[in-house]
Scaffold this active site. Sequence first.
Site, PDB file in Angstrom:
ATOM      1  CG  HIS A 468      16.249  58.454  51.323  1.00  0.00           C
ATOM      2  ND1 HIS A 468      14.960  57.961  50.670  1.00  0.00           N
ATOM      3  CD2 HIS A 468      16.934  57.435  51.693  1.00  0.00           C
ATOM      4  CE1 HIS A 468      15.140  56.695  50.539  1.00  0.00           C
ATOM      5  NE2 HIS A 468      16.235  56.284  51.317  1.00  0.00           N
TER       6      HIS A 468
HETATM    7  C1  LIG Z   1      19.137  53.599  57.895  1.00  0.00           C
HETATM    8  C2  LIG Z   1      19.264  54.092  56.357  1.00  0.00           C
HETATM    9  C3  LIG Z   1      18.605  53.289  55.507  1.00  0.00           C
HETATM   10  C4  LIG Z   1      18.711  53.638  54.124  1.00  0.00           C
HETATM   11  N1  LIG Z   1      18.226  52.841  53.129  1.00  0.00           N
HETATM   12  C5  LIG Z   1      18.490  53.065  51.858  1.00  0.00           C
HETATM   13  C6  LIG Z   1      18.194  51.918  50.884  1.00  0.00           C
HETATM   14  O1  LIG Z   1      17.821  51.020  51.283  1.00  0.00           O
HETATM   15  N2  LIG Z   1      18.549  52.247  49.557  1.00  0.00           N
HETATM   16  C7  LIG Z   1      19.122  53.545  49.252  1.00  0.00           C
HETATM   17  O2  LIG Z   1      19.398  53.686  48.127  1.00  0.00           O
HETATM   18  N3  LIG Z   1      19.634  54.477  50.019  1.00  0.00           N
HETATM   19  C8  LIG Z   1      19.322  54.168  51.355  1.00  0.00           C
HETATM   20  N4  LIG Z   1      19.570  55.125  52.362  1.00  0.00           N
HETATM   21  C9  LIG Z   1      20.235  56.437  51.946  1.00  0.00           C
HETATM   22  C10 LIG Z   1      21.533  56.470  51.323  1.00  0.00           C
HETATM   23  O3  LIG Z   1      22.386  55.296  52.147  1.00  0.00           O
HETATM   24  C11 LIG Z   1      22.303  57.766  51.350  1.00  0.00           C
HETATM   25  O4  LIG Z   1      21.172  58.605  50.822  1.00  0.00           O
HETATM   26  C12 LIG Z   1      23.519  57.830  50.905  1.00  0.00           C
HETATM   27  O5  LIG Z   1      24.347  56.766  51.570  1.00  0.00           O
HETATM   28  C13 LIG Z   1      24.125  59.146  51.095  1.00  0.00           C
HETATM   29  O6  LIG Z   1      25.450  59.035  50.612  1.00  0.00           O
HETATM   30  P1  LIG Z   1      26.456  60.420  50.995  1.00  0.00           P
HETATM   31  O7  LIG Z   1      27.813  60.141  50.222  1.00  0.00           O
HETATM   32  O8  LIG Z   1      25.648  61.827  50.533  1.00  0.00           O
HETATM   33  O9  LIG Z   1      26.710  60.332  52.579  1.00  0.00           O
HETATM   34  P2  LIG Z   1      27.114  59.475  53.446  1.00  0.00           P
HETATM   35  O10 LIG Z   1      27.172  58.244  53.052  1.00  0.00           O
HETATM   36  O11 LIG Z   1      26.592  59.776  54.797  1.00  0.00           O
HETATM   37  O12 LIG Z   1      28.767  59.722  53.742  1.00  0.00           O
HETATM   38  C14 LIG Z   1      29.239  60.724  54.421  1.00  0.00           C
HETATM   39  C15 LIG Z   1      30.525  60.104  55.175  1.00  0.00           C
HETATM   40  O13 LIG Z   1      31.286  61.541  55.720  1.00  0.00           O
HETATM   41  C16 LIG Z   1      31.640  61.236  56.889  1.00  0.00           C
HETATM   42  N5  LIG Z   1      31.798  62.426  57.636  1.00  0.00           N
HETATM   43  C17 LIG Z   1      30.986  63.218  57.849  1.00  0.00           C
HETATM   44  N6  LIG Z   1      31.436  64.289  58.281  1.00  0.00           N
HETATM   45  C18 LIG Z   1      32.870  64.428  58.522  1.00  0.00           C
HETATM   46  C19 LIG Z   1      33.618  65.066  58.787  1.00  0.00           C
HETATM   47  N7  LIG Z   1      33.613  66.492  59.414  1.00  0.00           N
HETATM   48  N8  LIG Z   1      35.031  64.497  58.733  1.00  0.00           N
HETATM   49  C20 LIG Z   1      35.438  63.301  58.239  1.00  0.00           C
HETATM   50  N9  LIG Z   1      34.309  62.447  57.822  1.00  0.00           N
HETATM   51  C21 LIG Z   1      33.067  62.896  57.795  1.00  0.00           C
HETATM   52  C22 LIG Z   1      30.658  60.357  57.449  1.00  0.00           C
HETATM   53  O14 LIG Z   1      31.107  59.502  58.737  1.00  0.00           O
HETATM   54  C23 LIG Z   1      30.197  59.388  56.454  1.00  0.00           C
HETATM   55  O15 LIG Z   1      31.053  58.100  56.338  1.00  0.00           O
HETATM   56  C24 LIG Z   1      19.448  55.022  53.533  1.00  0.00           C
HETATM   57  C25 LIG Z   1      20.007  55.710  54.734  1.00  0.00           C
HETATM   58  C26 LIG Z   1      19.952  55.036  55.864  1.00  0.00           C
HETATM   59  C27 LIG Z   1      20.692  55.757  57.138  1.00  0.00           C
END
Ligand SMILES: Cc1cc2nc3c(=O)[nH]c(=O)nc-3n(C[C@H](O)[C@H](O)[C@H](O)COP(=O)(O)OP(=O)(O)OC[C@H]3O[C@@H](n4cnc5c(N)ncnc54)[C@H](O)[C@@H]3O)c2cc1C
Length: 546
Positions: A468
């Site tokens: 997270h």
């Molecule tokens: C293994 C694991 C288990 C987890 N378990 C839980 C759970 O059970 N419940 C829960 O609530 N949360 C859980 N989480 C945490 C939660 O999923 C994340 O906090 C949340 O998804 C973050 O969202 P975000 O939009 O910030 O980033 P992300 O969902 O990481 O999205 C970022 C996106 O941007 C893309 N990207 C990055 N850089 C670039 C670039 N330069 N150009 C183009 N694309 C790019 C990436 O490929 C990705 O698709 C877990 C996370 C993981 C990894």
Amino acid sequence: VPVNDSYDYIVVGAGSAGAAVASRLSEDPDVTVLLLEAGPVNDALEISMPAAFPNLFRTKWDWQYLTTPQAGLAGQRAYWPRMKALGGCSSMNAMIYIRGAQADFDGWERDFGAEGWGYDDVLPYFVRSEHNSRFRGPDHGTDGPLHVEDRRFTHKLSDAWVGSAVASGLAANDEFNGSTQLGAGRYQVTCHRGKRWSTAEAYLSADVQKRPNLTVLTSALTTKVLVEGGRAVGVAYLHAGVAQETRAEAEVVLSGGAVNSPQLLMLSGIGPADHLRELDIDVVADLPGVGGNLHDHPVTPMLWHTRGTTDVAVDHVTPARLIQWQATGRGPLASNVGEAGGFVTTRGGLEGPDIQFIVAPTGFYDNGFREPTDRMFTTGVTLVDVASRGRLRLRSSNPHWRPTMDPAYFAERVDLDATMAGCRQAIEIAHQGPLAKYVDKPHLHQSDTLDDAALAEHIARWTQTLFHPVGTCAMGTGDDAVVDPQLRVRGVEALRVADASVMPRITRGNTNAPSIVIGEKAADLIRGLDSSGRHATTTSTKEAVR
Ligand SMILES: Cc1cc2nc3c(=O)[nH]c(=O)nc-3n(C[C@H](O)[C@H](O)[C@H](O)COP(=O)(O)OP(=O)(O)OC[C@H]3O[C@@H](n4cnc5c(N)ncnc54)[C@H](O)[C@@H]3O)c2cc1C
């Protein structure tokens, strides 16, 4: 996919937040949206099968990050999986649906000046996004795009743990997203009929992707935000390895997550000026807070061998179970591993819980890389009220280089004290009520009567991330704020960040649901709408530009 020279909006990253941003913005047929995602379409079986999420680690789906050596983890580096595909980490996560404590959002507003982000402000977005299979009423949504359901498989050890937690004095709680998080119960998950429901399914369905005004480009790694005269005018990216540039007439929105959004800002010359100069990057805006305030939830696994019962990983992964899950979405492969748990406070004077338990009817440690050798049970003791703060920095101006990440686990003594208290409570729970008859000897810790020094050693040896990381583009009004409460990057026009990096302080609980809400609210801020769909400001960004 044909790509135009320009769009009204470019959204970078199709993860938990970015998928919501692009989907909501493109509801208006009069605006055009380009969504750039570095990874491919999320089409592997392991993605939709809840129990298989650790199988995605260290594969082509994973950004495969490593932290700096952590003093609080006996000098070890922590491995940080992050998903690279449509849906981002919502395509890899353990699917637990937790919104966070109400005090978390009220605290953002009170302590960081994040006006408009108090719990009453964000609740409509949780409701709007949600399609809950069980809960109804003003606090839950039943027709939003994000399916949330009771898990279709619960191992008897998970229910036994809930019984034991209640026997030890915790309240029974079957609604962690209601009036209080405190207590023990089963988790709800972001699944639909036993299959993962990522934000790719929720917000980028085939129907949404058919919208003529939305272009979703996968395998597109954004390398730079193009800034002219202090205004973001587009992005540079590599599509299948070929360099491209596309213009944004209205705005660029970064939703790359807590590692990649600050990296991309710094690659674009937006960040701490002295650090950028060290790497010969031209400074576009000196924003000292970019990459600072990095923090995460550390989880300490407490494992026991079991007797007289089964193990979800050892006994249940069979061809017959695979057929059962594919046909019905039921059976052990529908288990999200972290089936049950709860929240407690380990000391007085806190606004909300500081420890979350996540229990698994198997041995889960070292990110699941160890093949289970025996039937086991795990309580993951997770610190959810985190005092320690670290930072993220670039190692190179080359966008392919991973940044350095230092979450400074346990740098503050209070974090270790709370984790130790949580581990002791986990031991206490394991030895009473219905769980006691199944619990045999400990697996990783030496004994259940270990002294403080031995417990601290166990914590340093085995603690890992709960996945997270947040906080690296924090919103607020202070000197270190990167974005204002409208999520606009300070000092650069027409550029916002919308993802987990904008959380000024981590929520108590898993971070997917709040990241989605950040995306939902970002879309309204951009469109100039309030949470009821009314015009909050006179013009949207696009209208203002024209
Ligand atoms: C293994 C694991 C288990 C987890 N378990 C839980 C759970 O059970 N419940 C829960 O609530 N949360 C859980 N989480 C945490 C939660 O999923 C994340 O906090 C949340 O998804 C973050 O969202 P975000 O939009 O910030 O980033 P992300 O969902 O990481 O999205 C970022 C996106 O941007 C893309 N990207 C990055 N850089 C670039 C670039 N330069 N150009 C183009 N694309 C790019 C990436 O490929 C990705 O698709 C877990 C996370 C993981 C990894």
